[in-house]
Each structure stands twice: as C-alpha cells, then as structure tokens.
Design an enzyme around this catalytic site. Structure first.
Site, mmCIF file in Angstrom:
data_model
loop_
_atom_site.group_PDB
_atom_site.id
_atom_site.type_symbol
_atom_site.label_atom_id
_atom_site.label_comp_id
_atom_site.label_asym_id
_atom_site.label_seq_id
_atom_site.Cartn_x
_atom_site.Cartn_y
_atom_site.Cartn_z
ATOM 1 N N ASP A 7 -30.273 -59.954 22.024
ATOM 2 C CA ASP A 7 -31.349 -60.127 21.191
ATOM 3 C C ASP A 7 -31.795 -61.613 20.599
ATOM 4 O O ASP A 7 -31.653 -61.799 19.486
ATOM 5 C CB ASP A 7 -31.008 -59.387 20.004
ATOM 6 C CG ASP A 7 -32.367 -58.900 18.780
ATOM 7 O OD1 ASP A 7 -33.373 -59.086 19.575
ATOM 8 O OD2 ASP A 7 -32.028 -58.540 17.835
ATOM 9 N N CYS A 44 -43.640 -52.397 9.879
ATOM 10 C CA CYS A 44 -42.258 -51.683 9.906
ATOM 11 C C CYS A 44 -41.481 -52.133 8.639
ATOM 12 O O CYS A 44 -41.286 -53.598 8.645
ATOM 13 C CB CYS A 44 -41.874 -52.307 11.120
ATOM 14 S SG CYS A 44 -40.103 -51.771 11.715
ATOM 15 N N CYS A 67 -34.318 -49.764 8.558
ATOM 16 C CA CYS A 67 -34.628 -48.582 8.284
ATOM 17 C C CYS A 67 -34.322 -47.798 9.541
ATOM 18 O O CYS A 67 -34.564 -48.265 10.883
ATOM 19 C CB CYS A 67 -36.321 -48.571 8.271
ATOM 20 S SG CYS A 67 -36.927 -46.655 8.163
ATOM 21 N N CYS A 123 -36.660 -43.177 11.931
ATOM 22 C CA CYS A 123 -37.303 -42.811 13.425
ATOM 23 C C CYS A 123 -36.140 -42.448 14.215
ATOM 24 O O CYS A 123 -36.459 -41.552 15.279
ATOM 25 C CB CYS A 123 -38.232 -43.941 14.008
ATOM 26 S SG CYS A 123 -37.403 -45.452 14.583
ATOM 27 N N CYS A 179 -35.181 -38.323 15.415
ATOM 28 C CA CYS A 179 -35.115 -38.222 16.696
ATOM 29 C C CYS A 179 -34.175 -36.966 17.078
ATOM 30 O O CYS A 179 -32.999 -37.136 17.184
ATOM 31 C CB CYS A 179 -34.916 -39.335 17.648
ATOM 32 S SG CYS A 179 -35.029 -39.166 19.546
#
Length: 361
Positions: A148, A228, A255, A258, A262
């Site tokens: 990343d 987001c 956050c 999501c 899932c």
C-alpha cells in the site's frame, strides 16, 4: 527478464515460496501476470469521476498503476500475499461486539486494522524476508516490495492471482477468509508460473452498499472516496463536509461497516502475529479519554501505529465530530465541557468543528 536456473522447477519453487511466506505470517501467496490492460478503462473512469478525492497522487500516477512493468522496469510477474489481521484473541461474535461499540455514542470506534502495529512496517519487512529467501534459492534477481505504498492495483492483482475476488465494496474477498486481511506485493523479473484467478461469489448480495453510513459505495464495485468515512477520517486533511458529519457517528479513524455486514466475514481468520493485537486503549477507549491526549501523548501512544500519520490536529478534528454526534444523541459525559475548554486555543479548522459539535446538542 531473468531465467530460472537450470534444474529449478517453477511449480516446486512456488511451493517453497508459500512455505517461506507462511513462516513470515502470511496466509496465502499467488503470482500474477503483469498484463492488466483490461483494468485500465475502469481506472480511468474512476479518476475522471473524481472519486479519488484529494488523493492527487492517484491521478498523477495515471495508468502506471495498471502497468507494473512501467512502475518497475523489467517486471514480468507480481507475487501477491495475504496476511490476516483480526487480533489473535478476537472472540466469536466479534461483528456483534463491533456493532455494539458503534451504538454507544460516547465510545470511540477505531477501525480494527489500526488498533495494533502499522501494517506497512509489518508486511514490508516480512515480504523482504521472503524475497531474500527467493534470492538465496535462485540467485540475485530484480525485485521491489510494496505494501500500500505505491501506485499498485492491489485488488486487481490479488484477484488475478487467486488471493480472492473484488467484492462489491471494492475490497478483496476470500471464501475461506472473508476480507479482514492486508495485501502486499513483490514485483519480480522472474518468469514464475502464474496462479489461477479467483471467481467472484458476491451473487445478488448488496449488504455492503446498503449499510454504508455515507452511501460511498455508489454502485457495485464503485467507491466514491469523497464520501467514504475511511477517506474522510484518514486521507482528507481539510474540513469534513458538514452534510456527512452526522453519518460518521463515533468513527474516529476508519470504518469497518461494509466488512462487518459482509456474510463472508464469518470465515475471517485470526492473525498469527502479535503485531495486530490491539494496543491499549484503542480497542476500548471513550471519546473523552482520547480527547484529553495532548500532542505529546498522542505521539507516544501512536508510536509505530498507522494512526500517527494523520497527526494530532486531524485526530482532534475527527474526535470533535464524534463528540458532536454524541451530544446530538443526548450523551454528554463531560464532552461539552471538554469542547468548550479547548475552543479558545484551537486552530481555525478545529474551532469550526468544535462549534459545529457544540451546536448539535
């Protein structure tokens, strides 16, 4: 392009790679080709829509993200790696525990991945160890490690190499590990055998789109970073848009909604490394407790953490928004007095967020 030493079998070498990676705490290894041409149109459309927000570096790198051989000349394969990050002591029913935290306005919600050591440091060092083992087996070769940290299409490479598929929330999903993991890559000039791509298994499920507090997932597989909460609380360095503040709730760094919703994350795996165990008090802190940190304590408490890079000013901005949301919910717990006390010496940006917060309850 390097050629594998005579007598070296690519498939056998891949087995060795997996063993070296497992010893370093990785859960899965794949190998992708460097032809990502079919991903270029989607990347350009995402950028042209401005969905990258203020992350100007994404536009500056342009299609280099989809062209590994341009980023690192000589690259012919990308070794992809997965490292699970759920803390080792995570109990069963951890999603319910996280939802309960989000329902307590005075509590601070920090994204699970950020409660331990900075993953950039953990993965980068351990990927380099894997590369060193590979060099010992095949001889010197051209490579570069990424976590990343550069214009890399991580999810695309992960999907093509079998690490998982791109979920509708845009994160990588694995049928036996959910999405609670980090990705890392080693760009190499070795013609390693590629591994089979993953097949998608989201089906008709739209839980992640429906649960997103700010509706940042504007369509399946399409995220508007400008909405987001992870972007707003981590990447964005200005004022948080007023119209999105209420939806942020008590989320002060990242956050997980999501991922919490899932269905595949019922299979999420615990980390094998202690690095991702939560540091006190990030897994249980109140907003007021964290608000009391001055800059020196913030730097001390976040040493070696991914949180440190947002700085104390942005940390306080995020906390002010969460404290305002708590006041609106009818919870004070000393929050109003703390905000008032900090207002006079606050920067212009922080003062604006404090004034907003004070006006919420």
């Amino acid at each position: 392009m390097k050629v594998l030493k005579s007598g070296l079998d690519g498939a056998a070498l891949l087995v060795q790679l997996r063993g070296w990676a497992e010893a370093e705490g990785f859960s899965q290894i794949g190998v992708a080709d460097v032809d990502l041409g079919s991903a270029e149109a989607g990347l350009l459309a995402w950028l042209s829509n401005g969905f990258h927000g203020a992350m100007d570096y994404m536009a500056a790198h342009g299609l280099k993200r989809a062209r590994p051989a341009e980023l690192v000349p000589g690259t012919v394969r990308v070794i992809t790696a997965r490292m699970d990050y759920l803390p080792r002591a995570t109990p069963e029913g951890w999603q319910a525990i996280e939802w309960q935290r989000l329902a307590r306005p005075a509590d601070a919600a920090v994204s699970i991945y950020a409660r331990g050591r900075d993953y950039h440091k953990v993965l980068r060092n351990r990927l380099q160890h894997v590369a060193d083992k590979l060099a010992a087996a095949v001889g010197p070769f051209g490579h570069r490690v990424f976590t990343d940290s550069a214009p890399v299409l991580e999810v695309e490479l992960a999907s093509r190499s079998g690490i998982g598929w791109r979920g509708k929330h845009t994160l990588t999903l694995h049928r036996e590990a959910g999405s609670m993991f980090f990705l890392g890559e080693i760009y190499v000039d070795l013609p390693l055998p590629v591994t089979a791509p993953a097949q998608a298994h989201c089906g008709s499920c739209t839980a992640c789109l429906e649960v997103c507090p700010t509706q940042a997932i504007v369509a399946p597989y399409r995220l508007d970073a400008r909405r987001c909460i992870s972007y707003l609380t981590i990447e964005h360095d200005g004022a948080i848009p007023v119209e999105l503040r209420a939806a942020i709730g008590n989320r002060i760094y990242g956050c997980d909604d999501c991922q919490l919703v899932c269905p595949w994350n019922k299979y999420a795996r615990r980390a094998t490394l202690p690095d991702f165990d939560p540091r006190a008090p990030l897994g249980r802190a109140t907003l007021l407790e964290l608000w009391r940190w001055d800059e020196a304590e913030f730097l001390h408490r976040t040493e070696g953490s991914a949180i440190r890079r947002i700085g104390h000013a942005r940390w306080r901005r995020n906390l002010a928004v969460a404290m305002g949301n708590a006041l609106r919910a009818g919870v004070d717990d000393g929050l109003r007095a703390a905000l008032v006390a900090a207002r006079e010496g606050a920067s212009e940006l922080l003062r604006e967020h404090i004034d907003w917060a004070l006006g919420q309850g």
